[in-house]
Write a protein that holds these residues in place. Structure first.
Motif, PDB file in Angstrom:
ATOM      1  N   ALA A  48       8.463   5.217  12.297  1.00 41.22           N
ATOM      2  CA  ALA A  48       9.914   5.158  12.440  1.00 41.22           C
ATOM      3  C   ALA A  48      10.402   3.741  12.697  1.00 41.22           C
ATOM      4  N   GLN A  49       9.724   3.011  13.572  1.00 49.10           N
ATOM      5  CA  GLN A  49      10.210   1.694  13.944  1.00 49.10           C
ATOM      6  C   GLN A  49       9.900   0.627  12.888  1.00 49.10           C
ATOM      7  N   SER A  50       9.247   1.023  11.814  1.00 49.89           N
ATOM      8  CA  SER A  50       8.958   0.085  10.734  1.00 49.89           C
ATOM      9  C   SER A  50      10.177  -0.192   9.864  1.00 49.89           C
ATOM     10  N   TYR A  51      11.245   0.598  10.022  1.00 51.70           N
ATOM     11  CA  TYR A  51      12.414   0.482   9.155  1.00 51.70           C
ATOM     12  C   TYR A  51      13.686   0.374   9.991  1.00 51.70           C
ATOM     13  N   PRO A  52      14.731  -0.284   9.457  1.00 54.14           N
ATOM     14  CA  PRO A  52      16.034  -0.263  10.112  1.00 54.14           C
ATOM     15  C   PRO A  52      16.670   1.120   9.983  1.00 54.14           C
ATOM     16  N   PRO A  53      17.608   1.471  10.889  1.00 53.67           N
ATOM     17  CA  PRO A  53      18.144   2.847  10.932  1.00 53.67           C
ATOM     18  C   PRO A  53      18.755   3.327   9.628  1.00 53.67           C
ATOM     19  N   GLU A  54      19.399   2.440   8.871  1.00 52.67           N
ATOM     20  CA  GLU A  54      20.129   2.902   7.689  1.00 52.67           C
ATOM     21  C   GLU A  54      19.227   3.364   6.549  1.00 52.67           C
ATOM     22  N   VAL A  55      17.931   3.029   6.591  1.00 52.03           N
ATOM     23  CA  VAL A  55      17.000   3.507   5.557  1.00 52.03           C
ATOM     24  C   VAL A  55      15.782   4.186   6.178  1.00 52.03           C
ATOM     25  N   ARG A  56      15.830   4.474   7.452  1.00 48.13           N
ATOM     26  CA  ARG A  56      14.652   4.919   8.197  1.00 48.13           C
ATOM     27  C   ARG A  56      14.168   6.302   7.758  1.00 48.13           C
ATOM     28  N   TYR A  57      15.074   7.220   7.522  1.00 45.51           N
ATOM     29  CA  TYR A  57      14.681   8.572   7.106  1.00 45.51           C
ATOM     30  C   TYR A  57      13.946   8.507   5.771  1.00 45.51           C
ATOM     31  N   SER A  58      14.526   7.770   4.819  1.00 45.17           N
ATOM     32  CA  SER A  58      13.916   7.653   3.495  1.00 45.17           C
ATOM     33  C   SER A  58      12.567   6.947   3.572  1.00 45.17           C
ATOM     34  N   GLY A  59      12.501   5.828   4.285  1.00 43.38           N
ATOM     35  CA  GLY A  59      11.277   5.043   4.344  1.00 43.38           C
ATOM     36  C   GLY A  59      10.135   5.768   5.025  1.00 43.38           C
ATOM     37  N   ALA A  60      10.404   6.307   6.211  1.00 44.44           N
ATOM     38  CA  ALA A  60       9.353   7.004   6.953  1.00 44.44           C
ATOM     39  C   ALA A  60       8.875   8.238   6.191  1.00 44.44           C
ATOM     40  N   SER A  61       9.793   8.969   5.563  1.00 43.58           N
ATOM     41  CA  SER A  61       9.429  10.193   4.851  1.00 43.58           C
ATOM     42  C   SER A  61       8.553   9.899   3.643  1.00 43.58           C
ATOM     43  N   VAL A  62       8.943   8.907   2.850  1.00 45.74           N
ATOM     44  CA  VAL A  62       8.191   8.617   1.627  1.00 45.74           C
ATOM     45  C   VAL A  62       6.783   8.133   1.965  1.00 45.74           C
ATOM     46  N   GLY A  63       6.654   7.241   2.953  1.00 43.28           N
ATOM     47  CA  GLY A  63       5.329   6.765   3.333  1.00 43.28           C
ATOM     48  C   GLY A  63       4.426   7.888   3.802  1.00 43.28           C
ATOM     49  N   TYR A  64       4.967   8.766   4.645  1.00 40.01           N
ATOM     50  CA  TYR A  64       4.166   9.874   5.161  1.00 40.01           C
ATOM     51  C   TYR A  64       3.791  10.857   4.059  1.00 40.01           C
ATOM     52  N   GLN A  65       4.750  11.221   3.229  1.00 42.10           N
ATOM     53  CA  GLN A  65       4.489  12.254   2.228  1.00 42.10           C
ATOM     54  C   GLN A  65       3.543  11.760   1.127  1.00 42.10           C
ATOM     55  N   LEU A  66       3.689  10.509   0.691  1.00 43.07           N
ATOM     56  CA  LEU A  66       2.725   9.981  -0.274  1.00 43.07           C
ATOM     57  C   LEU A  66       1.339   9.879   0.355  1.00 43.07           C
ATOM     58  N   GLY A  67       1.290   9.529   1.633  1.00 45.11           N
ATOM     59  CA  GLY A  67       0.012   9.508   2.332  1.00 45.11           C
ATOM     60  C   GLY A  67      -0.621  10.884   2.415  1.00 45.11           C
ATOM     61  N   SER A  68       0.210  11.911   2.561  1.00 48.09           N
ATOM     62  CA  SER A  68      -0.330  13.270   2.648  1.00 48.09           C
ATOM     63  C   SER A  68      -0.938  13.714   1.328  1.00 48.09           C
ATOM     64  N   ILE A  69      -0.425  13.197   0.205  1.00 48.26           N
ATOM     65  CA  ILE A  69      -1.054  13.489  -1.088  1.00 48.26           C
ATOM     66  C   ILE A  69      -2.362  12.721  -1.202  1.00 48.26           C
ATOM     67  N   PHE A  70      -2.298  11.434  -0.885  1.00 46.61           N
ATOM     68  CA  PHE A  70      -3.467  10.557  -0.957  1.00 46.61           C
ATOM     69  C   PHE A  70      -4.605  11.080  -0.094  1.00 46.61           C
ATOM     70  N   GLY A  71      -4.258  11.708   1.031  1.00 48.51           N
ATOM     71  CA  GLY A  71      -5.282  12.211   1.938  1.00 48.51           C
ATOM     72  C   GLY A  71      -5.379  13.721   1.973  1.00 48.51           C
ATOM     73  N   GLY A  72      -4.384  14.376   2.569  1.00 52.50           N
ATOM     74  CA  GLY A  72      -4.466  15.808   2.829  1.00 52.50           C
ATOM     75  C   GLY A  72      -4.603  16.667   1.591  1.00 52.50           C
ATOM     76  N   ALA A  73      -3.859  16.355   0.524  1.00 52.44           N
ATOM     77  CA  ALA A  73      -3.919  17.187  -0.671  1.00 52.44           C
ATOM     78  C   ALA A  73      -5.228  17.011  -1.425  1.00 52.44           C
TER      79      ALA A  73
END
Length: 455
Positions: free
Chosen positions: A375-400
């Motif tokens: 969350a703290q890697s991004y400024p508030p105005e793009v934080r939802y988009s940034g944190a979500s995309v990083g996590y979800q692509l990581g979940s494909i790369f790993g979990g899926a």
């Protein structure tokens, strides 16, 4: 007022961090937010995990009849993985809505989407009833599940972190993370209960539908709690300053390094999580001919142990440093996951329990603090988009991919040694991503990007 993705951000003195003011002065508000993020993510992950368990126990014969054991396992894991593929799409769309319309309203939408799709899986006819349409509809509903989870995680983390005092963000960011073990406990508990009260034939025939239909009741509870939460104060401040027209464009253009670090962090974490929680049950039943009930019980008990440990590690991370905690957690997890497959192959339930516990508990050192770090890697105005995309692509790369890759490696010439090396490398990349995220955040903070900060 809106600005284009390339427009400069408003200048002026830095905004106060979340928690300066209302968050610290009103502990009841903090508790309400923590509860709402915990309840909502627990329901979402319960829905997501019951699909994974049903894919192992039921979906092969019910939706892919006539396949060999290996083919049925890969087909079941394939439908499981489809949900991961949809998650980045959900992260982008719900992330955009969350950055434009607010965290609270978006989280209500994700919960409804998940609840409806899960309940419909519980009503879905099987291959014997409607033929090839059954697996097609199953995949479509799994896509909707992944779509919902893709938007849920980022919003739940942000609404918790952005309400929290700055020096306690690691701790409060862990509450939505607890939804994973709680969802796992509830999903495993549901199937254990069914296995205890109905026959194996009834379980595979009709009783597997009960946990899916029960989701509708849980979603009602989640909505009641979530609607009582106030909007994130940091979002309200960024909205007053002017929101971006396309936050995801700004994320990919200006914060691609942070996105890559998020992919690495969550790739390793989710790979270990799903290997220990889902693959272990499939491997134990299909390859070792072990009874399913004790394997489910092992995962359930370990998940219970994880709850207080995740909170403790996250609380300590506020003192130790978020990225350093995640990096050291990667070292501990690499040791545990190197021994995981050999311990599983022993066929001893005691050693299997040790393998699952060591892998998941070590990864909790990473899992709890990773939310606030992302969350703290991004400024508030793009934080939802940034944190979500990083996590979800990581979940494909790993979990899926991890259950599929490990299954294929074990069946290949490289065998257990190759599969173990693959898992260790995945975990090592998590540590690299954590250190990289901290470095990029400090650089952004030094450059004056409001709302981004280092460890």
């Amino acid at each position: 007022m809106t600005t284009s993705p390339s427009a400069p951000r408003p200048t002026g003195p830095p905004e106060p961090s979340a928690g300066e003011g209302a968050g610290e002065a009103d502990p009841r508000r903090l508790r309400r937010v923590a509860l709402a993020s915990l309840v909502g993510t627990s329901i979402e992950w319960y829905d997501f995990y019951i699909y994974g368990l049903a894919a192992i126990i039921v979906f092969g014969p019910q939706f892919f009849p006539g396949a060999s054991t290996l083919a049925a396992t890969l087909a079941a894991f394939g439908t499981f993985a489809v949900g991961f593929v949809a998650r980045p799409i959900g992260g982008v769309i719900f992330g955009h809505l969350g950055d434009k319309l607010g965290r609270k309203n978006t989280l209500v939408a994700t919960l409804l989407t998940m609840g409806i799709s899960t309940a419909l899986i519980g009503l879905l006819p099987t291959y014997a009833t409607i033929g090839v349409a059954a697996p097609i509809l199953l995949v479509l509903l799994r896509v909707l599940q992944g779509f919902a989870v893709g938007g849920e995680w980022g919003g739940a983390v942000l609404i918790s972190v952005e309400h929290a005092p700055e020096k306690r963000r690691g701790f409060f960011g862990a509450f939505p993370q607890l939804g994973v073990p709680i969802g796992l406990i509830a999903a495993n508990g549901a199937f254990l209960l069914l296995a205890a009260v109905v026959s194996p034939e009834a379980l595979t025939s009709w009783a597997w539908r009960v946990p899916f239909l029960f989701s509708a009741l849980l979603v009602g509870v989640g909505l009641y709690v979530r609607l009582k939460v106030e909007e994130s104060p940091e979002f309200e401040r960024s909205e007053r300053a002017g929101s971006m027209r396309l936050p995801i464009v700004s994320v990919l253009r200006e914060h691609s390094g942070q996105v890559l670090c998020g992919i690495l962090i969550f790739g390793g974490i989710t790979a270990v999580g799903y290997i220990a929680a889902v693959f272990s049950i499939s491997y134990g039943t299909s390859q070792l001919d072990l009874p399913r009930a004790p394997l489910l019980a092992i995962v359930l008990v370990v998940a219970l142990i994880e709850l207080p440990l995740t909170l403790w590690f996250s609380q300590r991370a506020d003192t130790w440093g978020l990225s350093r905690t995640v990096a050291w957690g990667a070292v501990a997890t690499a040791v545990a996951i190197a021994a995981f497959l050999p311990l599983m192959a022993s066929g001893s339930l005691l050693l299997i329990a040790l393998a699952v516990a060591a892998a998941r508990i070590a990864s909790d050192v990473m899992w709890g603090p990773s939310a606030a770090l992302a969350a703290q890697s991004y400024p508030p105005e793009v934080r939802y988009s940034g944190a979500s995309v990083g996590y979800q692509l990581g979940s494909i790369f790993g979990g899926a991919l991890a259950p599929i890759v490990v299954t294929l490696l074990l069946a290949s010439s490289v065998g257990m040694a190759g599969a173990s090396v693959y898992l260790v490398v995945m975990v090592a990349l998590s540590g690299v991503g954590a250190l990289g995220a901290a470095k990029l955040s400090r650089r952004s903070h030094a450059a004056g990007v409001t709302g981004a900060g280092g460890d």
